[in-house]
Design a protein around this motif. Structure first.
Motif, PDB file in Angstrom:
ATOM      1  N   ALA A 200       0.834  -1.204   0.000  1.00  0.00           N
ATOM      2  CA  ALA A 200       0.000   0.000   0.000  1.00  0.00           C
ATOM      3  C   ALA A 200       0.865   1.249   0.000  1.00  0.00           C
ATOM      4  O   ALA A 200       0.665   2.174  -0.802  1.00  0.00           O
ATOM      5  N   LEU A 201       1.843   1.278   0.884  1.00  0.00           N
ATOM      6  CA  LEU A 201       2.728   2.439   0.957  1.00  0.00           C
ATOM      7  C   LEU A 201       3.506   2.624  -0.345  1.00  0.00           C
ATOM      8  O   LEU A 201       3.646   3.749  -0.845  1.00  0.00           O
ATOM      9  N   ALA A 202       3.990   1.522  -0.906  1.00  0.00           N
ATOM     10  CA  ALA A 202       4.794   1.616  -2.131  1.00  0.00           C
ATOM     11  C   ALA A 202       3.983   2.211  -3.280  1.00  0.00           C
ATOM     12  O   ALA A 202       4.475   3.072  -4.021  1.00  0.00           O
ATOM     13  N   TRP A 203       2.738   1.773  -3.433  1.00  0.00           N
ATOM     14  CA  TRP A 203       1.937   2.268  -4.553  1.00  0.00           C
ATOM     15  C   TRP A 203       1.508   3.718  -4.356  1.00  0.00           C
ATOM     16  O   TRP A 203       1.481   4.506  -5.311  1.00  0.00           O
ATOM     17  N   VAL A 204       1.187   4.096  -3.126  1.00  0.00           N
ATOM     18  CA  VAL A 204       0.778   5.485  -2.895  1.00  0.00           C
ATOM     19  C   VAL A 204       1.979   6.414  -3.060  1.00  0.00           C
ATOM     20  O   VAL A 204       1.868   7.514  -3.618  1.00  0.00           O
ATOM     21  N   GLU A 205       3.136   5.980  -2.587  1.00  0.00           N
ATOM     22  CA  GLU A 205       4.347   6.780  -2.800  1.00  0.00           C
ATOM     23  C   GLU A 205       4.661   6.912  -4.288  1.00  0.00           C
ATOM     24  O   GLU A 205       5.115   7.964  -4.755  1.00  0.00           O
ATOM     25  N   ARG A 206       4.416   5.837  -5.058  1.00  0.00           N
ATOM     26  CA  ARG A 206       4.625   5.897  -6.507  1.00  0.00           C
ATOM     27  C   ARG A 206       3.681   6.915  -7.144  1.00  0.00           C
ATOM     28  O   ARG A 206       4.084   7.674  -8.044  1.00  0.00           O
ATOM     29  N   ALA A 207       2.445   6.953  -6.692  1.00  0.00           N
ATOM     30  CA  ALA A 207       1.485   7.927  -7.224  1.00  0.00           C
ATOM     31  C   ALA A 207       1.993   9.347  -7.018  1.00  0.00           C
ATOM     32  O   ALA A 207       1.872  10.205  -7.903  1.00  0.00           O
ATOM     33  N   LEU A 208       2.604   9.602  -5.870  1.00  0.00           N
ATOM     34  CA  LEU A 208       3.099  10.950  -5.578  1.00  0.00           C
ATOM     35  C   LEU A 208       4.402  11.256  -6.323  1.00  0.00           C
ATOM     36  O   LEU A 208       4.687  12.415  -6.598  1.00  0.00           O
ATOM     37  N   GLU A 209       5.178  10.231  -6.616  1.00  0.00           N
ATOM     38  CA  GLU A 209       6.352  10.460  -7.471  1.00  0.00           C
ATOM     39  C   GLU A 209       5.902  10.940  -8.845  1.00  0.00           C
ATOM     40  O   GLU A 209       6.508  11.836  -9.446  1.00  0.00           O
ATOM     41  N   LEU A 210       4.835  10.331  -9.344  1.00  0.00           N
ATOM     42  CA  LEU A 210       4.328  10.682 -10.669  1.00  0.00           C
ATOM     43  C   LEU A 210       3.590  12.011 -10.671  1.00  0.00           C
ATOM     44  O   LEU A 210       3.638  12.760 -11.656  1.00  0.00           O
ATOM     45  N   ALA A 211       2.885  12.308  -9.584  1.00  0.00           N
ATOM     46  CA  ALA A 211       2.071  13.530  -9.507  1.00  0.00           C
ATOM     47  C   ALA A 211       2.180  14.119  -8.105  1.00  0.00           C
ATOM     48  O   ALA A 211       1.327  13.862  -7.249  1.00  0.00           O
ATOM     49  N   PRO A 212       3.223  14.897  -7.827  1.00  0.00           N
ATOM     50  CA  PRO A 212       3.402  15.461  -6.486  1.00  0.00           C
ATOM     51  C   PRO A 212       2.234  16.334  -6.019  1.00  0.00           C
ATOM     52  O   PRO A 212       2.082  16.567  -4.816  1.00  0.00           O
ATOM     53  N   GLY A 213       1.426  16.820  -6.954  1.00  0.00           N
ATOM     54  CA  GLY A 213       0.284  17.648  -6.577  1.00  0.00           C
ATOM     55  C   GLY A 213      -0.986  16.854  -6.355  1.00  0.00           C
ATOM     56  O   GLY A 213      -2.075  17.442  -6.263  1.00  0.00           O
ATOM     57  N   PHE A 214      -0.891  15.557  -6.208  1.00  0.00           N
ATOM     58  CA  PHE A 214      -2.044  14.667  -6.008  1.00  0.00           C
ATOM     59  C   PHE A 214      -2.417  14.715  -4.524  1.00  0.00           C
ATOM     60  O   PHE A 214      -2.016  13.873  -3.731  1.00  0.00           O
ATOM     61  N   ASP A 215      -3.208  15.703  -4.136  1.00  0.00           N
ATOM     62  CA  ASP A 215      -3.500  15.938  -2.717  1.00  0.00           C
ATOM     63  C   ASP A 215      -4.173  14.752  -2.045  1.00  0.00           C
ATOM     64  O   ASP A 215      -3.867  14.424  -0.890  1.00  0.00           O
ATOM     65  N   LEU A 216      -5.101  14.110  -2.718  1.00  0.00           N
ATOM     66  CA  LEU A 216      -5.800  12.978  -2.109  1.00  0.00           C
ATOM     67  C   LEU A 216      -4.845  11.823  -1.826  1.00  0.00           C
ATOM     68  O   LEU A 216      -4.985  11.125  -0.812  1.00  0.00           O
TER      69      LEU A 216
END
Length: 680
Positions: A200-216
């Motif tokens: 879970a942590l790995a995938w959410v961190e990956r989402a933020l690597e791709l889109a640092p402005g992904f507030d949710l």
């Protein structure tokens, strides 16, 4: 990216040739390029062939060569999204961010519902130092993703509990679109619901690597980090959220919750007060402010905050319970009437408002107990507990079996066989036992010593123990004993060092010793001694009927799932006494027992004995513990800010006629058996 150049106008003779060339694009881009150029020689300027040639050049790493041709194509085909997308990709790869941004701005105007354009635009804006615009572009991409049919289908499957199906859909999508932040975040949530926190942590961190402005995604990451007690990281991300160009009070509230967990109550207080200054009619914020003020020892201010919460929302059960739970506050007839009216108004909405309902029952139980209407008081305590019990999972038989397995494992022979090991740090002082056993009093006394820092109920040892137990649950080891036996001296050293390192964030002073007051750590006394052999362990114990009844009528925010049934809590107390007695026999004098009844009637002698056990000199401040203004978060926070009193020692007797299930569950412990073992 949908859309293609106006190739529909090409002569039919080129259709099959162009299709054949296009089919080579991924596997043999050089061949696709040659065929596209051949078509262009026969039909100069054919848009579809020109577009294919540019795609092939980019795949061959020749974005610089593709760029001028794509720019010309975009001028002649300004409303074809695929051309703009290809131009943006080529410009990005060539390091020409300004041109990429221009193409992407045109693309997102044409296709605002396509998330990929927004996310690529955000990356290019960020490269150019235009961070706020990049953040807004990411948010637009997230908004577009929320309407994506494929993602919506995966989200529905997840919410309906079809986790494997949802994961399969998302995995397939990410194979096609590996840079999709929304799919990464959603897959993170699927794994969280599966109980796989690492993934879970790995995938959410990956989402933020791709889109640092992904507030949710960042909000979700903060909550995951909180669950793992990774508090400094959680604070970093929470602070980042508060700088979002789209302001949200929820971001401030999340940061405040992290600060509370870090023990930075004053900073959390400032956030709550700033939010209330802007908008006072926020009952949840008033309640949160009350919690902080209570922890800081500012009782009149805490009462005012809780009163404001119920003023704005009279049926807010947790705020009523927070008032009742101050222990030193008595709710009067007007309060009782208001709570009864609130409860009556909620009954038709029982399913939706269960938390408010059981909180109101607990609050009425306390108010009516203070009013000496014991029958009515017991009725409300009973109703609150019955409802709460339906919402928690606790299997008394399974728990008893686990306690017996632990007791059987840590025999004297086993401890000798394991030999020395673990981290030698003498810093931790564990206070264990049941909730409502006097542990907060012992903590406050010790935290008043110049060499001891009080922290809070720390989850780190339980996290380590849970991780070890999961190795049994997942089949790596056949049973608990085999798993514990497998721990080498190096393993024990590493685990002990992990505990010391993970708890460091809670230590705000340079004092050499610190207290971990997580009561449930009685289950892990053997493990503590294996990985932290020089740690000290104090067992805070109270008369079983007094302790169990006090725990049963207390609503706990989390963790104490055994406490909502009189039989369950009686059995839990017996398991606790049994395991501690077994450990006393296996390792005499390793655990120091403090009986609450002795502490309140013979305070100085008991304090001296505890300090002797800790090898600390006596200090008068330990007897004047009520002058210590440290933050205290437990249910006894107000009681330990005044001199010791004995009023509550036998309150259970007012309810004795209804305590049959508890008395039966406790059995022989109702008598002197509860104090067996080394005691002070």
């Amino acid at each position: 990216m949908s859309g293609s150049p106006v190739g529909t106008q090409k002569p039919p003779a080129h259709s099959s040739t162009l299709a054949a060339a296009t089919s080579l694009l991924d596997s043999r881009p050089e061949a696709a390029l040659a065929q596209a150029e051949a078509i262009l020689q026969r039909t100069p300027g054919l848009p579809a062939a020109e577009f294919l040639a540019c795609q092939a050049l980019r795949k061959l790493g020749q974005s610089d060569a593709a760029l001028p041709r794509l720019a010309a194509l975009a001028r002649s085909q300004p409303r074809v999204p695929a051309v703009l997308w290809e131009l943006a990709q080529a410009a990005s790869e060539a390091g020409r961010s300004r041109e990429a941004i221009g193409a992407l701005e045109n693309l997102t105007r044409l296709q605002p519902a396509v998330a990929g354009g927004w996310f690529l635009l955000a990356r290019e804006l960020r490269k150019s130092g235009r961070d706020e615009e990049a953040w807004r572009a990411d948010l637009s991409g997230v908004h577009a993703s929320s309407r994506d049919p494929e993602l919506l289908k995966a989200a529905v499957a997840m919410n309906e509990g079809r986790l494997d199906e949802s994961a399969s859909m998302l995995t397939a999508r990410l194979e096609r679109l590996p840079g999709d932040p929304a799919a990464c975040r959603l897959l993170g949530e699927v794994n969280w619901r599966r109980g796989d926190m690492t993934e879970a942590l790995a995938w959410v961190e990956r989402a933020l690597e791709l889109a640092p402005g992904f507030d949710l995604a960042r909000d979700f990451l903060v909550r995951l980090l909180l669950q793992n007690n990774r508090l400094p990281e959680a604070l970093d991300h929470a602070e980042k959220l508060t700088t979002s160009p789209v302001r949200s009070p929820g971001h401030d509230l999340l940061k405040a919750s992290v600060l509370v967990r870090l023990g930075q109550q004053e900073q959390a207080q400032q956030i709550y007060e700033q939010l209330l200054a802007l908008k006072p009619e926020q009952p949840q914020v008033w309640q949160n402010l009350g919690h902080v003020l209570k922890t800081m020892g500012r009782q009149p201010d805490a009462i005012h905050a809780y009163r404001q919460a119920v003023l704005h929302q009279p049926s807010m059960g947790e705020a009523w319970w927070s008032l009742a739970n101050l222990k030193t506050v008595k709710l009067g007839p007007d309060d009782i009437s208001a709570m009864e009216q609130a409860l009556a108004s909620l009954e038709p909405e029982r399913e939706e408002r269960q938390e408010d309902i059981f909180h109101l029952h607990f609050s009425l139980g306390k108010a009516l107990e203070d009013a000496r209407d014991y029958a009515a008081s017991f009725h409300h305590y009973d109703q609150g507990n019955r409802l709460r019990r339906t919402l928690v999972r606790h299997d008394a038989d399974d728990f008893s079996a686990e306690a017996r397995a632990t007791a059987d494992t840590f025999s004297a022979a086993f401890i000798a066989e394991m030999g020395p090991g673990g981290c030698p740090a003498p810093d931790p002082v564990f206070i264990v036992g049941l909730p409502r056993s006097g542990s907060t009093l012992v903590e406050q006394i010790l935290a008043s010593h110049s060499q001891v820092e009080g922290t809070m109920e720390l989850p780190e040892m339980m996290i380590i123990a849970s991780r070890l137990q999961s190795r049994v649950d997942e089949g790596e080891f056949p049973d608990f004993r085999t798993m514990i036996t497998s721990l080498t001296p190096a393993d024990r050293l590493r685990l002990g060092e992990e505990y010391i390192e993970r708890t460091r964030v809670h230590r705000q002073t340079g004092k050499p010793r610190f207290i971990d007051k997580m009561p449930n750590n009685w289950q892990h006394v053997g493990l503590i001694r294996l990985i932290l052999p020089n740690a000290r362990i104090i067992d805070a114990r109270r008369h079983p009927l007094s302790c169990c009844f006090s725990g049963w009528k207390q609503h706990f925010a989390r963790g104490q799932t055994f406490s909502y049934d009189l039989t369950d809590i009686g059995r839990y107390y017996r398991d606790y006494v049994g395991l501690m007695a077994a450990y006393d026999e296996a390792a005499p004098e390793a655990v120091h027992r403090v009986l609450y009844e002795n502490m309140v009637t013979d305070t100085e002698h008991q304090v001296r004995r505890v300090l002797d056990y800790l090898d600390l000199p006596f200090e008068q401040a330990c007897l004047e513990f009520y002058n210590n203004d440290r933050a205290v978060r437990t249910a006894s926070s107000e009681q330990v800010r005044q001199p010791i009193f004995t009023d509550g020692m036998e309150r259970w007797k007012h309810f004795a006629q209804w305590l049959g299930p508890l008395i039966e569950a406790l059995g022989p412990l109702n008598h002197a058996g509860f104090a067996e073992g080394h005691s002070s």
